[in-house]
Design a protein around this motif. Structure first.
Motif, mmCIF file in Angstrom:
data_model
loop_
_atom_site.group_PDB
_atom_site.id
_atom_site.type_symbol
_atom_site.label_atom_id
_atom_site.label_comp_id
_atom_site.label_asym_id
_atom_site.label_seq_id
_atom_site.Cartn_x
_atom_site.Cartn_y
_atom_site.Cartn_z
ATOM 1 N N UNK A 161 20.732 59.027 1.898
ATOM 2 C CA UNK A 161 21.831 59.885 1.456
ATOM 3 C C UNK A 161 22.494 59.339 0.200
ATOM 4 N N UNK A 162 22.645 58.013 0.120
ATOM 5 C CA UNK A 162 23.258 57.391 -1.060
ATOM 6 C C UNK A 162 22.464 57.707 -2.327
ATOM 7 N N UNK A 163 21.138 57.767 -2.180
ATOM 8 C CA UNK A 163 20.255 58.005 -3.319
ATOM 9 C C UNK A 163 20.242 59.489 -3.708
ATOM 10 N N UNK A 164 20.104 60.356 -2.721
ATOM 11 C CA UNK A 164 20.091 61.794 -2.985
ATOM 12 C C UNK A 164 21.432 62.268 -3.531
ATOM 13 N N UNK A 165 22.508 61.657 -3.054
ATOM 14 C CA UNK A 165 23.835 61.996 -3.574
ATOM 15 C C UNK A 165 23.942 61.616 -5.053
ATOM 16 N N UNK A 166 23.382 60.457 -5.401
ATOM 17 C CA UNK A 166 23.409 60.039 -6.800
ATOM 18 C C UNK A 166 22.542 60.953 -7.664
ATOM 19 N N UNK A 167 21.394 61.357 -7.143
ATOM 20 C CA UNK A 167 20.543 62.300 -7.880
ATOM 21 C C UNK A 167 21.303 63.595 -8.165
ATOM 22 N N UNK A 168 22.062 64.069 -7.173
ATOM 23 C CA UNK A 168 22.844 65.286 -7.357
ATOM 24 C C UNK A 168 23.903 65.079 -8.443
ATOM 25 N N UNK A 169 24.526 63.905 -8.459
ATOM 26 C CA UNK A 169 25.541 63.622 -9.480
ATOM 27 C C UNK A 169 24.913 63.644 -10.872
ATOM 28 N N UNK A 170 23.752 63.025 -11.021
ATOM 29 C CA UNK A 170 23.059 63.010 -12.323
ATOM 30 C C UNK A 170 22.734 64.434 -12.756
ATOM 31 N N UNK A 171 22.209 65.235 -11.843
ATOM 32 C CA UNK A 171 21.853 66.616 -12.160
ATOM 33 C C UNK A 171 23.086 67.421 -12.551
ATOM 34 N N UNK A 172 24.187 67.235 -11.810
ATOM 35 C CA UNK A 172 25.415 67.958 -12.114
ATOM 36 C C UNK A 172 25.987 67.531 -13.464
ATOM 37 N N UNK A 173 25.998 66.231 -13.722
ATOM 38 C CA UNK A 173 26.537 65.737 -14.989
ATOM 39 C C UNK A 173 25.710 66.232 -16.176
ATOM 40 N N UNK A 174 24.400 66.274 -16.013
ATOM 41 C CA UNK A 174 23.535 66.792 -17.077
ATOM 42 C C UNK A 174 23.804 68.266 -17.318
ATOM 43 N N UNK A 175 23.949 69.036 -16.242
ATOM 44 C CA UNK A 175 24.238 70.460 -16.375
ATOM 45 C C UNK A 175 25.596 70.690 -17.034
ATOM 46 N N UNK A 191 24.139 80.060 -15.970
ATOM 47 C CA UNK A 191 24.710 79.943 -14.635
ATOM 48 C C UNK A 191 23.657 80.155 -13.560
ATOM 49 N N UNK A 192 22.742 81.068 -13.777
ATOM 50 C CA UNK A 192 21.674 81.293 -12.806
ATOM 51 C C UNK A 192 20.842 80.034 -12.604
ATOM 52 N N UNK A 193 20.501 79.370 -13.695
ATOM 53 C CA UNK A 193 19.728 78.133 -13.608
ATOM 54 C C UNK A 193 20.558 77.023 -12.968
ATOM 55 N N UNK A 194 21.818 76.934 -13.338
ATOM 56 C CA UNK A 194 22.697 75.901 -12.794
ATOM 57 C C UNK A 194 22.830 76.022 -11.276
ATOM 58 N N UNK A 195 23.019 77.246 -10.781
ATOM 59 C CA UNK A 195 23.190 77.446 -9.348
ATOM 60 C C UNK A 195 21.909 77.127 -8.578
ATOM 61 N N UNK A 196 20.771 77.411 -9.155
ATOM 62 C CA UNK A 196 19.507 77.039 -8.511
ATOM 63 C C UNK A 196 19.413 75.531 -8.340
ATOM 64 N N UNK A 197 19.812 74.797 -9.387
ATOM 65 C CA UNK A 197 19.786 73.337 -9.308
ATOM 66 C C UNK A 197 20.791 72.831 -8.284
ATOM 67 N N UNK A 198 21.984 73.412 -8.283
ATOM 68 C CA UNK A 198 23.010 72.968 -7.353
ATOM 69 C C UNK A 198 22.586 73.191 -5.906
ATOM 70 N N UNK A 199 22.028 74.353 -5.616
ATOM 71 C CA UNK A 199 21.600 74.648 -4.244
ATOM 72 C C UNK A 199 20.419 73.776 -3.828
ATOM 73 N N UNK A 200 19.575 73.414 -4.783
ATOM 74 C CA UNK A 200 18.416 72.580 -4.462
ATOM 75 C C UNK A 200 18.816 71.136 -4.191
ATOM 76 N N UNK A 201 19.795 70.621 -4.934
ATOM 77 C CA UNK A 201 20.187 69.220 -4.758
ATOM 78 C C UNK A 201 21.262 69.040 -3.696
ATOM 79 N N UNK A 202 22.014 70.128 -3.407
ATOM 80 C CA UNK A 202 23.056 70.033 -2.400
ATOM 81 C C UNK A 202 24.257 69.239 -2.876
ATOM 82 N N UNK A 203 25.071 68.772 -1.901
ATOM 83 C CA UNK A 203 26.272 67.995 -2.180
ATOM 84 C C UNK A 203 27.263 68.808 -3.032
#
Length: 247
Positions: A161-175, A191-203
């Motif tokens: 979870x610590x790792x996947x949470x960090x991956x989500x942070x990196x993806x969000x910060x890049x977006x 926004x369509x692309x951003x939401x796909x990434x957010x739903x895929x990474x969670x958190x």
């Protein structure tokens, strides 16, 4: 942690659904809440577990009123959160729970060097400094499912979870950087692309915090994650206490 509202018990032929096995709620829970753990918000990509808020076999003297098979007692969980919570009975008085509080306000997320993995970063929740947050209750909530755990495994089961949470942070910060650079010029497509990434990474909360200055994205995130509690946010997508003076 995303505040949720899974709604009233599903109906079948005009009658409240009744089950003889808790796993029969899985499809309904996925439809109402999406494939996310209700404790850590990790995406459930394989075998989402139906979790008993009040345990199937509570320790003596800790049983709560109500049926353990009732719709009100079941949530979705990842394996790690379910294992750590185990057979512990919980109540909104003792813990911040996603169905009872605006749990998004309870924590903020920090990045740190992993203590045993040189060169790797981790991301963990810590109690928020919001004046309405009880820090001891927030810490107990983190400890309930070991949300800040940094070990890879516990026995034979992995916990990333610590790792996947960090991956989500990196993806969000890049977006968020891309949004500032060019995404705001093409908001619908971006926004369509951003939401796909957010739903895929969670958190959810990580994405929501990274876009703290972009209400349009925050509104879209609230709508994109099924079952997000609408009454926990105002018309400008700012988080609100859920229970009057209590988060």
């Amino acid at each position: 942690m995303r505040p949720i509202n899974k709604g009233d018990v599903p109906m079948i032929n005009g009658r409240p659904k009744v089950v003889s096995d808790y796993t029969y709620w899985r499809g309904d829970l996925l439809a109402r809440l999406g494939n996310y753990c209700c404790y850590c918000n990790m995406p459930l990509t394989d075998g989402p577990e139906v979790e008993h808020v009040q345990p199937k076999n509570p320790p003596q003297g800790t049983a709560q009123p109500g049926s353990i098979l009732a719709w009100e007692n079941l949530l979705l969980s990842c394996g790690a959160c379910n294992r750590y919570k185990g057979n512990r009975a919980v109540s909104p008085a003792e813990f911040y729970l996603a169905e009872h509080h605006n749990t998004h306000l309870v924590f903020h997320y920090i990045r740190l060097d992993h203590p045993s993995k040189p060169g790797q970063k981790a991301c963990i929740p810590v109690p928020s400094n919001d004046a309405l947050v009880n820090p001891l209750k927030a810490k107990e909530t983190i400890d309930l499912t070991a949300l800040a755990e940094l070990k890879d495994d516990r026995g034979k089961a992995s916990d990333l979870r610590w790792n996947l949470r960090h991956d989500a942070w990196i993806s969000a910060a890049t977006s968020e950087r891309n949004w500032r650079d060019f995404g705001h010029l093409y908001p619908d497509e971006f926004l369509e692309d951003l939401l796909q990434k957010a739903k895929a990474t969670g958190f959810f909360s990580i994405w929501f915090n990274v876009f703290q200055d972009v209400p349009s994205v925050r509104h879209a995130l609230i709508q994109a994650f099924p079952g997000t509690a609408q009454n926990c946010f105002d018309q400008n997508a700012n988080p609100l206490p859920r229970n009057g003076t209590e988060i």
